[in-house]
Design a protein around this motif. Sequence first.
Motif, PDB file in Angstrom:
ATOM      1  N   SER A  70       0.811  -1.219   0.000  1.00  0.00           N
ATOM      2  CA  SER A  70       0.000   0.000   0.000  1.00  0.00           C
ATOM      3  C   SER A  70       0.841   1.264   0.000  1.00  0.00           C
ATOM      4  O   SER A  70       0.474   2.266  -0.641  1.00  0.00           O
ATOM      5  CB  SER A  70      -0.943   0.008   1.207  1.00  0.00           C
ATOM      6  OG  SER A  70      -1.892  -1.025   1.120  1.00  0.00           O
ATOM      7  N   ARG A  71       1.964   1.277   0.723  1.00  0.00           N
ATOM      8  CA  ARG A  71       2.789   2.488   0.758  1.00  0.00           C
ATOM      9  C   ARG A  71       3.316   2.830  -0.635  1.00  0.00           C
ATOM     10  O   ARG A  71       3.281   3.992  -1.045  1.00  0.00           O
ATOM     11  CB  ARG A  71       3.954   2.320   1.732  1.00  0.00           C
ATOM     12  CG  ARG A  71       4.937   3.486   1.694  1.00  0.00           C
ATOM     13  CD  ARG A  71       5.964   3.433   2.811  1.00  0.00           C
ATOM     14  NE  ARG A  71       7.068   4.341   2.568  1.00  0.00           N
ATOM     15  CZ  ARG A  71       7.034   5.656   2.795  1.00  0.00           C
ATOM     16  NH1 ARG A  71       5.938   6.226   3.252  1.00  0.00           N
ATOM     17  NH2 ARG A  71       8.100   6.406   2.558  1.00  0.00           N
ATOM     18  N   GLN A  73       4.186   3.403   6.533  1.00  0.00           N
ATOM     19  CA  GLN A  73       3.996   1.969   6.707  1.00  0.00           C
ATOM     20  C   GLN A  73       5.282   1.245   6.340  1.00  0.00           C
ATOM     21  O   GLN A  73       5.911   1.554   5.329  1.00  0.00           O
ATOM     22  CB  GLN A  73       2.845   1.477   5.822  1.00  0.00           C
ATOM     23  CG  GLN A  73       2.591  -0.018   5.877  1.00  0.00           C
ATOM     24  CD  GLN A  73       1.413  -0.428   5.016  1.00  0.00           C
ATOM     25  OE1 GLN A  73       0.251  -0.196   5.357  1.00  0.00           O
ATOM     26  NE2 GLN A  73       1.693  -1.045   3.880  1.00  0.00           N
ATOM     27  N   LYS A 109       7.319  -2.910   6.633  1.00  0.00           N
ATOM     28  CA  LYS A 109       7.027  -4.333   6.615  1.00  0.00           C
ATOM     29  C   LYS A 109       7.800  -5.043   7.726  1.00  0.00           C
ATOM     30  O   LYS A 109       8.975  -4.772   7.949  1.00  0.00           O
ATOM     31  CB  LYS A 109       7.401  -4.952   5.257  1.00  0.00           C
ATOM     32  CG  LYS A 109       6.637  -4.394   4.083  1.00  0.00           C
ATOM     33  CD  LYS A 109       6.911  -5.167   2.816  1.00  0.00           C
ATOM     34  CE  LYS A 109       8.288  -4.905   2.244  1.00  0.00           C
ATOM     35  NZ  LYS A 109       8.422  -3.521   1.732  1.00  0.00           N
ATOM     36  N   ASP A 161       2.169  -5.708   7.213  1.00  0.00           N
ATOM     37  CA  ASP A 161       2.146  -4.255   7.012  1.00  0.00           C
ATOM     38  C   ASP A 161       1.903  -3.579   8.355  1.00  0.00           C
ATOM     39  O   ASP A 161       0.880  -3.809   8.993  1.00  0.00           O
ATOM     40  CB  ASP A 161       1.072  -3.868   5.993  1.00  0.00           C
ATOM     41  CG  ASP A 161      -0.255  -4.587   6.194  1.00  0.00           C
ATOM     42  OD1 ASP A 161      -0.240  -5.810   6.402  1.00  0.00           O
ATOM     43  OD2 ASP A 161      -1.311  -3.931   6.152  1.00  0.00           O
ATOM     44  N   VAL A 162       2.844  -2.733   8.792  1.00  0.00           N
ATOM     45  CA  VAL A 162       2.767  -2.138  10.122  1.00  0.00           C
ATOM     46  C   VAL A 162       2.801  -0.612  10.045  1.00  0.00           C
ATOM     47  O   VAL A 162       3.411  -0.029   9.148  1.00  0.00           O
ATOM     48  CB  VAL A 162       3.905  -2.638  11.034  1.00  0.00           C
ATOM     49  CG1 VAL A 162       3.843  -4.140  11.213  1.00  0.00           C
ATOM     50  CG2 VAL A 162       5.269  -2.232  10.492  1.00  0.00           C
ATOM     51  N   THR A 163       2.150   0.026  11.000  1.00  0.00           N
ATOM     52  CA  THR A 163       2.150   1.473  11.136  1.00  0.00           C
ATOM     53  C   THR A 163       2.943   1.855  12.396  1.00  0.00           C
ATOM     54  O   THR A 163       3.221   1.001  13.234  1.00  0.00           O
ATOM     55  CB  THR A 163       0.722   2.024  11.264  1.00  0.00           C
ATOM     56  OG1 THR A 163       0.128   1.480  12.461  1.00  0.00           O
ATOM     57  CG2 THR A 163      -0.120   1.651  10.051  1.00  0.00           C
ATOM     58  N   PRO A 176      -4.397   0.101  12.603  1.00  0.00           N
ATOM     59  CA  PRO A 176      -4.609   0.169  11.158  1.00  0.00           C
ATOM     60  C   PRO A 176      -5.001   1.561  10.684  1.00  0.00           C
ATOM     61  O   PRO A 176      -5.351   2.437  11.477  1.00  0.00           O
ATOM     62  CB  PRO A 176      -5.746  -0.833  10.930  1.00  0.00           C
ATOM     63  CG  PRO A 176      -6.485  -0.877  12.225  1.00  0.00           C
ATOM     64  CD  PRO A 176      -5.431  -0.696  13.279  1.00  0.00           C
ATOM     65  N   THR A 208      -5.397  -0.377   5.428  1.00  0.00           N
ATOM     66  CA  THR A 208      -4.099  -1.049   5.414  1.00  0.00           C
ATOM     67  C   THR A 208      -3.417  -0.866   6.764  1.00  0.00           C
ATOM     68  O   THR A 208      -3.984  -0.294   7.689  1.00  0.00           O
ATOM     69  CB  THR A 208      -3.220  -0.487   4.269  1.00  0.00           C
ATOM     70  OG1 THR A 208      -2.060  -1.303   4.108  1.00  0.00           O
ATOM     71  CG2 THR A 208      -2.800   0.944   4.557  1.00  0.00           C
ATOM     72  N   GLY A 209      -2.180  -1.369   6.870  1.00  0.00           N
ATOM     73  CA  GLY A 209      -1.397  -1.181   8.086  1.00  0.00           C
ATOM     74  C   GLY A 209      -1.940  -1.924   9.293  1.00  0.00           C
ATOM     75  O   GLY A 209      -1.877  -1.419  10.413  1.00  0.00           O
ATOM     76  N   SER A 222      -0.888  -4.377  10.978  1.00  0.00           N
ATOM     77  CA  SER A 222       0.126  -4.690  11.983  1.00  0.00           C
ATOM     78  C   SER A 222      -0.034  -6.081  12.600  1.00  0.00           C
ATOM     79  O   SER A 222       0.165  -6.273  13.795  1.00  0.00           O
ATOM     80  CB  SER A 222       0.116  -3.609  13.077  1.00  0.00           C
ATOM     81  OG  SER A 222       0.279  -2.313  12.513  1.00  0.00           O
TER      82      SER A 222
END
Length: 421
Positions: free
Chosen positions: A209-210, A222, A224, A361-363, A368, A383-384, A386
Amino acid sequence: MEPLQSLPVKVDVAIVGGGIIGISTAYALTRAGVSVAVFEKGTLACEQSSRNWGWVRSLMRDIPEIPLALLANKRWTEIQQQTDVGFRQSGILYLARTSGELNDYRLWLDKAKPLGVDAVLLDRGGVSAHLPEAKENWIGGLYSQGDGVAEPGLATQGIAELARRHGARIYEHCAVRAVGRQESGVSTIHTEHGTLAANAVLVAGGAWSRLFCGNLGISLPQLKVRASVLSTFPVTPPLDIAVNGRDFTCRPRADGGYTVSQFNASYTDIVPDSFRLFRQFLPAWIKNNGLVKLRLGKAFFREMSIRRRFGSDDISPFEEHRVLDPGPMQSALKSSLKKLAQVFPAFEVAEVQRMWGGYIDVTPDALPIISPVTGHAGLYIATGFSGHGFGIGPAVGEMAARMVLNQNPEIDLTPFRLSRF
């Protein structure tokens, strides 16, 4: 899968990404009578949606996520009644070896209980009653009878079939390269196999997504995290509930085997985006130093070679790298299985069926992003997640659908807005 020559001229909503979030949103939208097209660069759930632990939990969720988790438990039950996604309320038990761990559970429960979770604190005897075969005497634990498990290998495909029954069009091997906005307010979706129009677009591209949003001029913080998991063949006597022992996790699978991992079987590759997002992620790296390790290797140079800008007529990075398929950290997984066997002797003879890795996918705050994009009318992001997305996927899909349709969601999505960063 829809034939690629049948791209519609226009749909109400186009979804970028065929994982659990994108497909669950498509299912919710089609049930509302909305025309939907989902575009997946590879195959459905080819990345983290099929590579996760398969837990459906409310336990130890971040407080803003709890309403989503509780709604998801209901939706998983309804979905299982229509198609087999392997969902069952096995119960989940978080174990405590120290008074500090038990106190963390107690503090969380004080905040979560008013929201409706069914979790309870257990003492030594309570843990032993649930785990009579265990060879370790924990001081207590946190248990939810209503939490459970589902099968990542079945779930997204099962929900996709339900969405198709309601009219969703789902295109695999069809990457979206870019999204443009017409003067009429309608978006133009540029895919590798043609274009179409949509009133709204939802980006649910997981770890991609980023990159996708960056090409549209949208800053999405974001990164990984590389996670590792293994599955075993069945063991006797069986372990019927999902267990988190911190240095091992274990949950029963529909095939009779077990999915095994541990919290510190994850690491973050240092890549160019690590430096671009350094200030935003530094507090999280410090806080989670014992859980997520930093690693510099080939991934840095591999990601440095990926183009960050590309046109609608160019072959995109999503076509050049259709599936993120990292190898597992075998040493960490073997350690997890060894520690599990020390507690549950039945696993001493457990045979490993397979090991795998995946990118989460992490923030920066591990919450999220479920949000409209300011300055980009008709564009939305989900997304995100986590590492939390699979379990709450059906609920997120329902709330994302309402967001895209400009309907008031029954769950407050304010904590998940992109503008918080």
